[in-house]
Scaffold this motif. Sequence first.
Motif, short mmCIF file in Angstrom:
data_model
loop_
_atom_site.label_atom_id
_atom_site.label_comp_id
_atom_site.label_asym_id
_atom_site.label_seq_id
_atom_site.Cartn_x
_atom_site.Cartn_y
_atom_site.Cartn_z
N GLU A 173 0.83 -1.21 0.00
CA GLU A 173 0.00 0.00 0.00
C GLU A 173 0.86 1.26 0.00
O GLU A 173 0.58 2.22 -0.72
CB GLU A 173 -0.92 0.01 1.22
CG GLU A 173 -1.79 1.25 1.31
CD GLU A 173 -2.65 1.28 2.55
OE1 GLU A 173 -2.73 2.36 3.18
OE2 GLU A 173 -3.22 0.23 2.90
N GLN A 174 1.94 1.23 0.78
CA GLN A 174 2.81 2.40 0.88
C GLN A 174 3.51 2.69 -0.45
O GLN A 174 3.63 3.85 -0.85
CB GLN A 174 3.86 2.16 1.96
CG GLN A 174 4.89 3.27 2.09
CD GLN A 174 5.92 2.98 3.17
OE1 GLN A 174 5.56 2.60 4.28
NE2 GLN A 174 7.19 3.12 2.84
N GLU A 175 3.95 1.66 -1.13
CA GLU A 175 4.74 1.84 -2.35
C GLU A 175 3.88 1.97 -3.60
O GLU A 175 4.25 2.68 -4.54
CB GLU A 175 5.72 0.68 -2.52
CG GLU A 175 6.74 0.56 -1.40
CD GLU A 175 7.60 1.80 -1.26
OE1 GLU A 175 7.96 2.40 -2.30
OE2 GLU A 175 7.92 2.19 -0.11
N ALA A 176 2.75 1.25 -3.65
CA ALA A 176 1.94 1.24 -4.87
C ALA A 176 0.61 1.97 -4.73
O ALA A 176 -0.09 2.16 -5.73
CB ALA A 176 1.69 -0.21 -5.31
N GLY A 177 0.26 2.35 -3.51
CA GLY A 177 -0.99 3.08 -3.32
C GLY A 177 -2.12 2.18 -2.87
O GLY A 177 -2.13 0.97 -3.12
N ILE A 178 -3.11 2.81 -2.23
CA ILE A 178 -4.23 2.06 -1.69
C ILE A 178 -5.09 1.46 -2.80
O ILE A 178 -5.82 0.49 -2.60
CB ILE A 178 -5.08 2.96 -0.77
CG1 ILE A 178 -6.00 2.12 0.12
CG2 ILE A 178 -5.88 3.97 -1.60
CD1 ILE A 178 -6.66 2.91 1.22
N GLU A 179 -4.98 2.03 -4.01
CA GLU A 179 -5.74 1.46 -5.13
C GLU A 179 -5.22 0.06 -5.47
O GLU A 179 -5.98 -0.79 -5.93
CB GLU A 179 -5.62 2.35 -6.38
CG GLU A 179 -6.21 3.75 -6.22
CD GLU A 179 -5.25 4.70 -5.51
OE1 GLU A 179 -4.08 4.29 -5.26
OE2 GLU A 179 -5.65 5.83 -5.20
N GLU A 180 -3.94 -0.17 -5.24
CA GLU A 180 -3.35 -1.48 -5.50
C GLU A 180 -3.75 -2.47 -4.41
O GLU A 180 -4.14 -3.60 -4.70
CB GLU A 180 -1.82 -1.37 -5.56
CG GLU A 180 -1.10 -2.69 -5.79
CD GLU A 180 -1.31 -3.22 -7.20
OE1 GLU A 180 -1.12 -4.43 -7.41
OE2 GLU A 180 -1.66 -2.42 -8.11
N LEU A 181 -3.66 -2.03 -3.16
CA LEU A 181 -4.05 -2.90 -2.05
C LEU A 181 -4.35 -2.06 -0.82
O LEU A 181 -3.50 -1.28 -0.39
CB LEU A 181 -2.95 -3.91 -1.74
CG LEU A 181 -3.26 -4.88 -0.59
CD1 LEU A 181 -4.45 -5.77 -0.94
CD2 LEU A 181 -2.06 -5.74 -0.24
N ASP A 182 -5.53 -2.25 -0.28
CA ASP A 182 -5.91 -1.61 0.97
C ASP A 182 -5.52 -2.56 2.10
O ASP A 182 -6.16 -3.59 2.30
CB ASP A 182 -7.42 -1.34 0.98
CG ASP A 182 -7.88 -0.66 2.27
OD1 ASP A 182 -7.05 -0.47 3.17
OD2 ASP A 182 -9.08 -0.35 2.36
N SER A 183 -4.46 -2.23 2.82
CA SER A 183 -3.95 -3.14 3.85
C SER A 183 -4.92 -3.32 5.01
O SER A 183 -4.78 -4.26 5.79
CB SER A 183 -2.61 -2.63 4.38
OG SER A 183 -2.75 -1.36 5.00
N PRO A 195 -2.13 -9.99 -15.57
CA PRO A 195 -1.91 -9.00 -14.50
C PRO A 195 -3.13 -8.14 -14.23
O PRO A 195 -3.27 -7.59 -13.13
CB PRO A 195 -0.75 -8.16 -15.05
CG PRO A 195 -0.06 -9.04 -16.04
CD PRO A 195 -1.14 -9.88 -16.65
N ALA A 196 -4.02 -8.02 -15.20
CA ALA A 196 -5.22 -7.20 -15.02
C ALA A 196 -6.34 -7.97 -14.31
O ALA A 196 -7.38 -7.40 -13.99
CB ALA A 196 -5.72 -6.69 -16.37
N ASP A 197 -6.13 -9.25 -14.10
CA ASP A 197 -7.17 -10.07 -13.49
C ASP A 197 -6.56 -11.01 -12.45
O ASP A 197 -6.59 -12.23 -12.60
CB ASP A 197 -7.91 -10.87 -14.57
CG ASP A 197 -9.08 -11.68 -14.00
OD1 ASP A 197 -9.64 -11.26 -12.98
OD2 ASP A 197 -9.40 -12.74 -14.58
N VAL A 198 -5.98 -10.41 -11.42
CA VAL A 198 -5.37 -11.20 -10.35
C VAL A 198 -6.33 -11.22 -9.17
O VAL A 198 -6.54 -10.22 -8.49
CB VAL A 198 -4.01 -10.61 -9.92
CG1 VAL A 198 -3.46 -11.39 -8.74
CG2 VAL A 198 -3.04 -10.65 -11.08
N THR A 199 -6.96 -12.35 -8.95
CA THR A 199 -7.87 -12.55 -7.83
C THR A 199 -7.51 -13.87 -7.16
O THR A 199 -6.80 -14.70 -7.74
CB THR A 199 -9.33 -12.62 -8.31
OG1 THR A 199 -9.52 -13.83 -9.08
CG2 THR A 199 -9.70 -11.41 -9.15
N PRO A 200 -8.01 -14.08 -5.94
CA PRO A 200 -7.74 -15.37 -5.29
C PRO A 200 -8.16 -16.56 -6.16
O PRO A 200 -7.45 -17.56 -6.24
CB PRO A 200 -8.56 -15.30 -4.01
CG PRO A 200 -8.62 -13.83 -3.70
CD PRO A 200 -8.72 -13.16 -5.03
#
Length: 293
Positions: A193-203, A268-273
């Motif tokens: 989140e810190q490096e790529a932004g909350i849009e990438e991952l909300d920790s 890469p545009a569709d990375v989900t569990p």
Amino acid sequence: MSTATLQHAPALRDSFIELTARERARALLDEGTFRELLGPFDRIESPWLPLQGIVCQADDGAVIARGTIDGQPAVIAAIESAFQGGSIGEVSGSKIAAALELALRDCERGKIVRPVVLFETGGVRLQEANLGLAVIAEMQAAIVALRRYVPVVGVIAGMVGCFGGMSLAAGLCSYLIATRQGRLGMNGPEVIEQEAGIEELDSSDRRRVWQMIGGEQRVATGLADTLVDDDAHAVRDAIRDVFARGVPQAPRTEQVSAYLERLARIDPADVTPQTMRSVFDTTEAAAPRKEQS
């Protein structure tokens, strides 16, 4: 509560996650065989932390214990998450690397020692960055050398998880055991989140974090081998089970072509569990998996 109610009440679990590193090591060894090496009274502390105003811990957050598992010689290296987030510094890392190297020496002489590493770490200690990285490399070399003789078993229980350079050490283990609460990844959610932004991952989105890198997902995608409940007895049974399997014919890290083929299938545009499970779940690179409870 009536006698009948007591008789039908479910058995109480002994949480493995709630134990300290020392208690975890003791719980996994045969009763009465726990013997600590370089313990707190030896006071081998980090020389670098006081220079930065940080109070040392007498064992530097790493517990090394010898004993037996099912009557067989064993060594357990347990990382204490309560000290500096389980981070690896010069002393703690050297203790773990030396324990693995001594086990390797015994194995080379025909005396098999069962090695177990309890990962509870955010990776290298930033205050000792280069020194920490060097000892992690020594650990990794020892694991690779050891796994030719005996399975090297890693356990990721929680609550810190296993990240950074230590996630690479975990990936080198012959077998990985994880609880649902455990997490495994190169970078932790907060770092992403810190490096790529909350849009990438909300920790703070705990559900999504565990869906992506939690123990259940890592077992489902073949990056860990056995899923266990948070119970000391279940973890001990799982360790015994994987030692009984013996040395894997081909560790994950030697199945490069198979993993590269699967990685090439990731969008890469569709990375989900679920997409990760569809890519990795049927791979031949995945080690045998077994649910333990």
